[in-house]
Motif scaffolding. Structure first.
Motif, PDB file in Angstrom:
ATOM      1  N   TYR A 107       0.856  -1.187   0.000  1.00  0.00           N
ATOM      2  CA  TYR A 107       0.000   0.000   0.000  1.00  0.00           C
ATOM      3  C   TYR A 107       0.892   1.236   0.000  1.00  0.00           C
ATOM      4  O   TYR A 107       2.025   1.198   0.498  1.00  0.00           O
ATOM      5  CB  TYR A 107      -0.905   0.024   1.231  1.00  0.00           C
ATOM      6  CG  TYR A 107      -1.869  -1.138   1.301  1.00  0.00           C
ATOM      7  CD1 TYR A 107      -3.145  -1.023   0.770  1.00  0.00           C
ATOM      8  CD2 TYR A 107      -1.503  -2.349   1.886  1.00  0.00           C
ATOM      9  CE1 TYR A 107      -4.039  -2.078   0.818  1.00  0.00           C
ATOM     10  CE2 TYR A 107      -2.381  -3.407   1.933  1.00  0.00           C
ATOM     11  CZ  TYR A 107      -3.644  -3.273   1.401  1.00  0.00           C
ATOM     12  OH  TYR A 107      -4.518  -4.325   1.447  1.00  0.00           O
ATOM     13  N   ALA A 108       0.347   2.323  -0.540  1.00  0.00           N
ATOM     14  CA  ALA A 108       1.097   3.582  -0.560  1.00  0.00           C
ATOM     15  C   ALA A 108       0.145   4.740  -0.374  1.00  0.00           C
ATOM     16  O   ALA A 108      -0.978   4.735  -0.889  1.00  0.00           O
ATOM     17  CB  ALA A 108       1.868   3.725  -1.868  1.00  0.00           C
ATOM     18  N   ALA A 109       0.601   5.748   0.384  1.00  0.00           N
ATOM     19  CA  ALA A 109      -0.148   6.988   0.582  1.00  0.00           C
ATOM     20  C   ALA A 109       0.811   8.147   0.330  1.00  0.00           C
ATOM     21  O   ALA A 109       1.822   8.268   1.035  1.00  0.00           O
ATOM     22  CB  ALA A 109      -0.723   7.053   1.988  1.00  0.00           C
ATOM     23  N   GLN A 110       0.511   8.956  -0.658  1.00  0.00           N
ATOM     24  CA  GLN A 110       1.376  10.064  -1.047  1.00  0.00           C
ATOM     25  C   GLN A 110       0.696  11.381  -0.734  1.00  0.00           C
ATOM     26  O   GLN A 110      -0.487  11.568  -1.025  1.00  0.00           O
ATOM     27  CB  GLN A 110       1.686   9.986  -2.549  1.00  0.00           C
ATOM     28  CG  GLN A 110       2.566  11.111  -3.057  1.00  0.00           C
ATOM     29  CD  GLN A 110       2.725  11.089  -4.566  1.00  0.00           C
ATOM     30  OE1 GLN A 110       2.088  10.292  -5.253  1.00  0.00           O
ATOM     31  NE2 GLN A 110       3.577  11.956  -5.089  1.00  0.00           N
ATOM     32  N   ALA A 111       1.445  12.308  -0.129  1.00  0.00           N
ATOM     33  CA  ALA A 111       0.928  13.644   0.177  1.00  0.00           C
ATOM     34  C   ALA A 111       1.857  14.681  -0.422  1.00  0.00           C
ATOM     35  O   ALA A 111       3.084  14.618  -0.237  1.00  0.00           O
ATOM     36  CB  ALA A 111       0.813  13.851   1.684  1.00  0.00           C
ATOM     37  N   SER A 112       1.260  15.646  -1.146  1.00  0.00           N
ATOM     38  CA  SER A 112       2.057  16.667  -1.812  1.00  0.00           C
ATOM     39  C   SER A 112       1.177  17.880  -2.084  1.00  0.00           C
ATOM     40  O   SER A 112      -0.057  17.790  -2.048  1.00  0.00           O
ATOM     41  CB  SER A 112       2.642  16.122  -3.121  1.00  0.00           C
ATOM     42  OG  SER A 112       3.253  17.138  -3.880  1.00  0.00           O
ATOM     43  N   ASP A 113       1.823  19.015  -2.377  1.00  0.00           N
ATOM     44  CA  ASP A 113       1.066  20.194  -2.795  1.00  0.00           C
ATOM     45  C   ASP A 113       0.789  20.191  -4.287  1.00  0.00           C
ATOM     46  O   ASP A 113       0.162  21.112  -4.810  1.00  0.00           O
ATOM     47  CB  ASP A 113       1.811  21.466  -2.393  1.00  0.00           C
ATOM     48  CG  ASP A 113       3.165  21.579  -3.090  1.00  0.00           C
ATOM     49  OD1 ASP A 113       3.646  20.554  -3.620  1.00  0.00           O
ATOM     50  OD2 ASP A 113       3.744  22.687  -3.090  1.00  0.00           O
ATOM     51  N   GLY A 114       1.270  19.157  -4.988  1.00  0.00           N
ATOM     52  CA  GLY A 114       1.016  19.035  -6.423  1.00  0.00           C
ATOM     53  C   GLY A 114       2.064  19.668  -7.288  1.00  0.00           C
ATOM     54  O   GLY A 114       2.037  19.519  -8.520  1.00  0.00           O
ATOM     55  N   ASP A 115       3.023  20.357  -6.690  1.00  0.00           N
ATOM     56  CA  ASP A 115       4.070  21.011  -7.464  1.00  0.00           C
ATOM     57  C   ASP A 115       5.126  19.977  -7.858  1.00  0.00           C
ATOM     58  O   ASP A 115       5.515  19.140  -7.051  1.00  0.00           O
ATOM     59  CB  ASP A 115       4.705  22.141  -6.645  1.00  0.00           C
ATOM     60  CG  ASP A 115       5.729  22.925  -7.443  1.00  0.00           C
ATOM     61  OD1 ASP A 115       5.495  23.119  -8.652  1.00  0.00           O
ATOM     62  OD2 ASP A 115       6.762  23.318  -6.863  1.00  0.00           O
ATOM     63  N   ASN A 116       5.601  20.053  -9.109  1.00  0.00           N
ATOM     64  CA  ASN A 116       6.614  19.124  -9.581  1.00  0.00           C
ATOM     65  C   ASN A 116       7.334  19.744 -10.769  1.00  0.00           C
ATOM     66  O   ASN A 116       6.812  20.636 -11.456  1.00  0.00           O
ATOM     67  CB  ASN A 116       5.976  17.790  -9.992  1.00  0.00           C
ATOM     68  CG  ASN A 116       7.016  16.701 -10.223  1.00  0.00           C
ATOM     69  OD1 ASN A 116       8.108  16.754  -9.665  1.00  0.00           O
ATOM     70  ND2 ASN A 116       6.684  15.733 -11.047  1.00  0.00           N
ATOM     71  N   SER A 117       8.540  19.266 -11.016  1.00  0.00           N
ATOM     72  CA  SER A 117       9.297  19.733 -12.168  1.00  0.00           C
ATOM     73  C   SER A 117       8.584  19.327 -13.452  1.00  0.00           C
ATOM     74  O   SER A 117       8.087  18.202 -13.577  1.00  0.00           O
ATOM     75  CB  SER A 117      10.709  19.143 -12.124  1.00  0.00           C
ATOM     76  OG  SER A 117      11.417  19.449 -13.307  1.00  0.00           O
ATOM     77  N   GLY A 118       8.526  20.233 -14.428  1.00  0.00           N
ATOM     78  CA  GLY A 118       7.812  19.946 -15.667  1.00  0.00           C
ATOM     79  C   GLY A 118       8.392  18.775 -16.428  1.00  0.00           C
ATOM     80  O   GLY A 118       7.656  18.021 -17.095  1.00  0.00           O
TER      81      GLY A 118
END
Length: 423
Positions: A327-338
């Motif tokens: 199982y995996a749970a990922q949390a982020s603000d959605g920002d990422n390198s293009g």
């Protein structure tokens, strides 16, 4: 009819009544627990506390006289007459209290212990699609039939085994059968006096032997015996992937940590043998311990693929998908390198998701509006495209701490056998 229970109630003897009340009002108490948890720190969830539930839901079972209720006016009353409705205490003075508000009579306050609070909070949650892939070395206790015993609880009496042993004992001791005695008694009517005396002596001897050899003796009784044996459990591992880059504000990190702390409490409380792997990332990822994950400072650029690659490497080295529920749970603000989008897409579709039972993505945002009104980020848009292609991803957005509990419950609530995790 009035029933008065005058039995003594020594210490700890009211536990059964308390549990009976919790079972009867479980839905109301559970709803109150979830509402009260929204204003708590995650660490305080383990401490129990006081909850308020509506009085209307606390109807007790009672005996009633057949034919309905009776109205009567007691002697000595000078104020009321038959048919009057008595006002509730405090009614008519000041503002009426709303249900669940204040200390009015519309609510009932109930103090829950730590174990009761957490059990009710996590009662309807579970890991989705947990299967037994390989039996783990870690085991849990379970009851197993272990033959029969000569002592035990009356509820565990084995009637079949008891009757068989009693029959064998009666045969071995040559206990006279009732048919034999009845046949001799019938023969008395058609015989002479000398034969009748012999038959009566023989019948008396047989009856005396019947009395000496009981139909069922205490030595015949057998009880079903149970032993506590270890039962294997399924292996499962939860990967917690958290973005700690510079684009994550303190508010966003707080939301992500609250979600992971709640997930940690859930896994530790409901599953005795579940591995938890903590991975945090900026433009590079690292596996860290629990304390560093929740309290260690970090900052830098953002490269989401580094966390997914770290998870894939750990799975290959320590958690073979054929043996583990992943199982995996990922949390982020959605920002990422293009330029990182293609790498993220390939890692997810080709390596991570085919080996996982469940993958949840939580996007955290700034306060000031509904989470679902936030504009789509790079990572959210990418995951949306992947999900439209049939990739199983569960995605949620939060912008306020009060949204953490509903989102967590939505992701991990217990589903039916045919129901799959909502995307």
């Amino acid at each position: 009819m009035h029933i008065v229970d005058r039995r003594l109630n020594p210490g700890n003897k009211s536990l059964e009544n308390r549990q009976r009340f919790l079972r009867r009002a479980k839905a109301l108490v559970q709803d109150a627990v979830k509402k009260s948890s929204q204003d708590r720190d995650i660490k305080d969830v383990l401490e129990g506390g006081e909850v308020s539930i509506a009085v209307d839901g606390l109807n007790e079972p009672r005996f009633r006289r057949e034919g309905g209720t009776r109205d009567m006016v007691l002697p000595g009353n000078k104020k009321f007459v038959e048919g009057d409705i008595l006002p509730r205490s405090g009614e008519g003075s000041g503002k009426a209290s709303e249900p669940g508000e204040g200390d009015g009579e519309d609510t009932f306050r109930f103090v829950l212990s730590r174990d009761e609070f957490v059990d009710l909070f996590l009662d309807d949650l579970e890991l989705p699609d947990l299967t037994k892939r390989k039996l783990a070395e870690a085991e849990r206790d379970g009851l197993h039939r272990a033959g029969y015993a000569t002592s035990g609880s009356p509820a565990n009496i084995s009637v079949g085994r008891t009757v068989r042993l009693a029959t064998a004992r009666r045969v071995a001791l040559r206990r006279p059968r009732p048919e034999t005695i009845a046949q001799l008694e019938a023969e008395i009517a058609d015989c002479d006096e000398a034969r009748r005396i012999e038959l009566m002596v023989e019948i008396d001897a047989l009856k005396a032997k019947v009395r000496r050899i009981p139909f069922i003796d205490p030595i015949d009784i057998r009880y079903r015996r149970f032993e506590t044996v270890p039962k294997p459990v399924a292996q499962a591992v939860m990967f917690c992937l958290m973005d700690v880059s510079g684009s994550m504000t303190e508010h966003m990190k707080d939301l992500a940590k609250r979600f992971y702390m709640l997930l940690y409490v859930f896994l530790k409380r409901r599953y005795r043998h579940v591995e938890i792997v903590f991975i945090r990332h900026t433009d590079r990822a690292e596996e860290v311990d629990e304390d560093t994950f929740f309290h260690g400072p970090a900052s830098g650029g953002t490269l989401v693929s580094s966390a997914l690659q770290a998870m894939h490497d750990i799975v290959r080295s320590r958690f073979r998908p054929a043996d583990w529920n992943i199982y995996a749970a990922q949390a982020s603000d959605g920002d990422n390198s293009g330029s990182d989008g293609d790498v993220v897409s390939r890692l997810l579709t080709e390596m991570i998701l085919p080996a996982s039972q469940f993958f949840a993505y939580l996007e955290v945002g700034e306060p000031g509006g509904s989470a679902f009104d936030m504009s789509d980020s790079q990572l959210w848009s990418l995951y949306q495209r992947l999900r439209s292609d049939g990739v199983p991803l569960s995605m949620r957005k939060v912008s306020d701490r009060t949204e953490i509990f509903p989102v967590f419950h939505d992701l991990f609530h217990r589903r039916g056998k045919q129901e799959k995790a909502a995307p």
